[in-house]
Design a protein around this motif. Structure first.
Motif, mmCIF file in Angstrom:
data_model
loop_
_atom_site.group_PDB
_atom_site.id
_atom_site.type_symbol
_atom_site.label_atom_id
_atom_site.label_comp_id
_atom_site.label_asym_id
_atom_site.label_seq_id
_atom_site.Cartn_x
_atom_site.Cartn_y
_atom_site.Cartn_z
ATOM 1 N N TYR A 151 0.740 -1.211 -0.018
ATOM 2 C CA TYR A 151 -0.249 -0.009 0.140
ATOM 3 C C TYR A 151 0.899 1.305 0.065
ATOM 4 C CZ TYR A 151 -2.652 3.779 1.916
ATOM 5 O OH TYR A 151 -3.326 5.138 2.075
ATOM 6 N N ASN A 152 1.861 1.578 0.910
ATOM 7 C CA ASN A 152 2.729 2.551 0.987
ATOM 8 C C ASN A 152 3.447 2.855 -0.314
ATOM 9 O OD1 ASN A 152 2.185 2.961 3.637
ATOM 10 N ND2 ASN A 152 3.462 1.379 4.537
ATOM 11 N N LYS A 153 3.967 1.600 -0.970
ATOM 12 C CA LYS A 153 4.903 1.850 -2.275
ATOM 13 C C LYS A 153 3.648 2.600 -3.206
ATOM 14 C CE LYS A 153 7.202 -0.653 -5.749
ATOM 15 N NZ LYS A 153 7.649 -1.955 -6.072
ATOM 16 N N ALA A 154 2.545 1.942 -3.251
ATOM 17 C CA ALA A 154 1.675 2.607 -4.356
ATOM 18 C C ALA A 154 1.409 3.762 -3.760
ATOM 19 C CB ALA A 154 0.157 1.817 -4.438
ATOM 20 N N TYR A 155 0.758 4.331 -2.607
ATOM 21 C CA TYR A 155 0.322 5.576 -2.274
ATOM 22 C C TYR A 155 1.333 6.676 -2.340
ATOM 23 C CZ TYR A 155 -2.806 8.738 0.394
ATOM 24 O OH TYR A 155 -3.397 9.650 0.889
ATOM 25 N N GLU A 156 2.626 6.358 -2.182
ATOM 26 C CA GLU A 156 3.568 7.310 -2.370
ATOM 27 C C GLU A 156 3.576 7.935 -3.880
ATOM 28 O OE1 GLU A 156 7.154 5.183 -1.682
ATOM 29 O OE2 GLU A 156 7.032 5.336 0.587
ATOM 30 N N GLN A 157 3.046 7.096 -4.769
ATOM 31 C CA GLN A 157 2.845 7.569 -6.338
ATOM 32 C C GLN A 157 1.476 8.521 -6.363
ATOM 33 O OE1 GLN A 157 3.637 4.524 -9.168
ATOM 34 N NE2 GLN A 157 4.269 3.287 -7.547
ATOM 35 N N GLY A 158 0.730 8.723 -5.116
ATOM 36 C CA GLY A 158 -0.334 9.133 -5.284
ATOM 37 C C GLY A 158 -1.582 8.604 -4.913
ATOM 38 N N GLU A 159 -2.662 9.263 -4.253
ATOM 39 C CA GLU A 159 -3.746 8.591 -3.931
ATOM 40 C C GLU A 159 -4.506 8.057 -5.068
ATOM 41 O OE1 GLU A 159 -7.932 9.034 -1.153
ATOM 42 O OE2 GLU A 159 -6.678 10.747 -1.616
ATOM 43 N N HIS A 160 -5.048 6.968 -4.961
ATOM 44 C CA HIS A 160 -5.836 6.163 -6.175
ATOM 45 C C HIS A 160 -5.021 5.374 -7.300
ATOM 46 C CE1 HIS A 160 -9.147 9.483 -5.552
ATOM 47 N NE2 HIS A 160 -9.333 8.386 -4.494
ATOM 48 N N THR A 161 -3.587 5.498 -6.753
ATOM 49 C CA THR A 161 -2.708 4.471 -7.485
ATOM 50 C C THR A 161 -3.073 3.070 -7.346
ATOM 51 O OG1 THR A 161 -1.016 6.057 -7.339
ATOM 52 C CG2 THR A 161 -0.270 3.822 -8.003
ATOM 53 N N GLU A 162 -3.095 2.289 -8.296
ATOM 54 C CA GLU A 162 -3.377 0.790 -8.444
ATOM 55 C C GLU A 162 -2.191 0.210 -7.667
ATOM 56 O OE1 GLU A 162 -4.780 -2.852 -11.156
ATOM 57 O OE2 GLU A 162 -4.708 -0.891 -12.036
ATOM 58 N N ILE A 163 -2.675 -0.760 -6.683
ATOM 59 C CA ILE A 163 -1.506 -1.644 -6.010
ATOM 60 C C ILE A 163 -1.115 -2.588 -6.759
ATOM 61 C CG2 ILE A 163 -0.826 -2.532 -3.744
ATOM 62 C CD1 ILE A 163 -2.884 -1.012 -2.411
ATOM 63 N N SER A 164 0.072 -2.850 -7.115
ATOM 64 C CA SER A 164 0.774 -4.190 -7.504
ATOM 65 C C SER A 164 0.403 -5.472 -6.990
ATOM 66 C CB SER A 164 2.339 -4.071 -7.822
ATOM 67 O OG SER A 164 2.891 -5.281 -8.234
ATOM 68 N N TYR A 165 -0.205 -6.369 -7.907
ATOM 69 C CA TYR A 165 -0.604 -7.769 -7.209
ATOM 70 C C TYR A 165 0.753 -8.573 -6.820
ATOM 71 C CZ TYR A 165 -5.427 -8.263 -8.410
ATOM 72 O OH TYR A 165 -6.839 -8.399 -8.330
ATOM 73 N N LEU A 166 1.749 -8.217 -7.310
ATOM 74 C CA LEU A 166 2.977 -8.732 -6.885
ATOM 75 C C LEU A 166 3.411 -8.103 -5.473
ATOM 76 C CD1 LEU A 166 5.309 -9.152 -10.066
ATOM 77 C CD2 LEU A 166 3.878 -10.676 -8.986
ATOM 78 N N ASP A 167 3.273 -6.948 -5.308
ATOM 79 C CA ASP A 167 3.695 -6.192 -4.077
ATOM 80 C C ASP A 167 2.812 -6.760 -3.003
ATOM 81 O OD1 ASP A 167 5.689 -4.871 -5.211
ATOM 82 O OD2 ASP A 167 4.596 -3.089 -5.594
ATOM 83 N N ILE A 168 1.363 -7.027 -3.288
ATOM 84 C CA ILE A 168 0.452 -7.461 -2.433
ATOM 85 C C ILE A 168 0.891 -9.003 -1.860
ATOM 86 C CG2 ILE A 168 -2.024 -8.235 -1.894
ATOM 87 C CD1 ILE A 168 -2.655 -5.847 -3.866
ATOM 88 N N ALA A 169 1.085 -9.838 -3.116
ATOM 89 C CA ALA A 169 1.344 -11.277 -2.649
ATOM 90 C C ALA A 169 2.813 -11.307 -1.881
ATOM 91 C CB ALA A 169 1.785 -11.920 -3.959
#
Length: 199
Positions: A151-169
């Protein structure tokens, strides 16, 4: 036998396949409705919207890390208060839908009978795990738990950024071989969509 098949798949991935960086899956709307209804039913027929969506997110995370695919294929988006399965969020917010109603206090009530045929045994297993682990957590604890590295990796790029499935896994404990397998299942999912759109 399963392990042998899995090893063959990994060999094919490593030797013959090239994947794009972003791993995506087809969103299965009926499965999302079934999963949301399943969660509501297991919790008495209705549940708080924020908690409902977080339970679904954690279910996706567990299933992805354990079995190499998500349950619904939803886009997981980094909102201010945590990751949100975006299309599922739209379904329960759409007042023209006939599957859920929103009661006072952001309580979501399931309106239709559960269609279990849409959910596999592993889907239900991971939904049950998430329900058990998260049903007693309040807003603050769910927020803190969901603000993981993916989540933090995606949110750093801006709110409403899609989170990588690989990062979630990876946050869910997936090892490198499982991450490669997820890339493979994503490729299959997108190939099926491509083939069906050209028929």
């Amino acid at each position: 036998i399963i392990y042998f098949i899995f090893e063959q798949i990994l060999d094919k991935i490593k030797n013959n396949c090239t994947f794009v960086q972003m791993v995506n899956f087809n969103f299965e709307r009926e499965k999302a409705i079934a999963a949301l209804t399943y969660i509501c039913n297991q919790l008495g027929g209705e549940w708080d919207k924020y908690s409902l969506l977080k339970i679904l997110y954690f279910s996706e995370k567990v299933h992805l890390a354990k079995y190499g695919r998500p349950i619904t294929g939803d886009r997981i988006v980094a909102y201010k208060y945590g990751p949100v399965p975006h299309c599922s969020y739209q379904i329960i917010n759409d007042r023209t839908e006939v599957y859920f109603s929103q009661e006072e206090g952001n309580i979501i009530k399931a309106l239709r009978p559960l269609e279990l045929d849409y959910l596999s045994e592993t889907d239900k297993e991971c939904l049950d795990i998430s329900i058990s682990e998260n049903k007693t957590l309040d807003f603050g604890r769910l927020k803190d738990k969901s603000h993981d590295a993916a989540y933090n990796k995606a949110y750093e790029q801006g709110e409403h950024t899609e989170i990588s499935y690989l990062d979630i896994a990876e946050c869910g404990g997936a090892n490198p071989d499982m991450l490669e397998y997820i890339k493979y299942t994503s490729e299959i999912s997108n190939s099926i969509l491509h083939d069906s759109s050209h028929r």
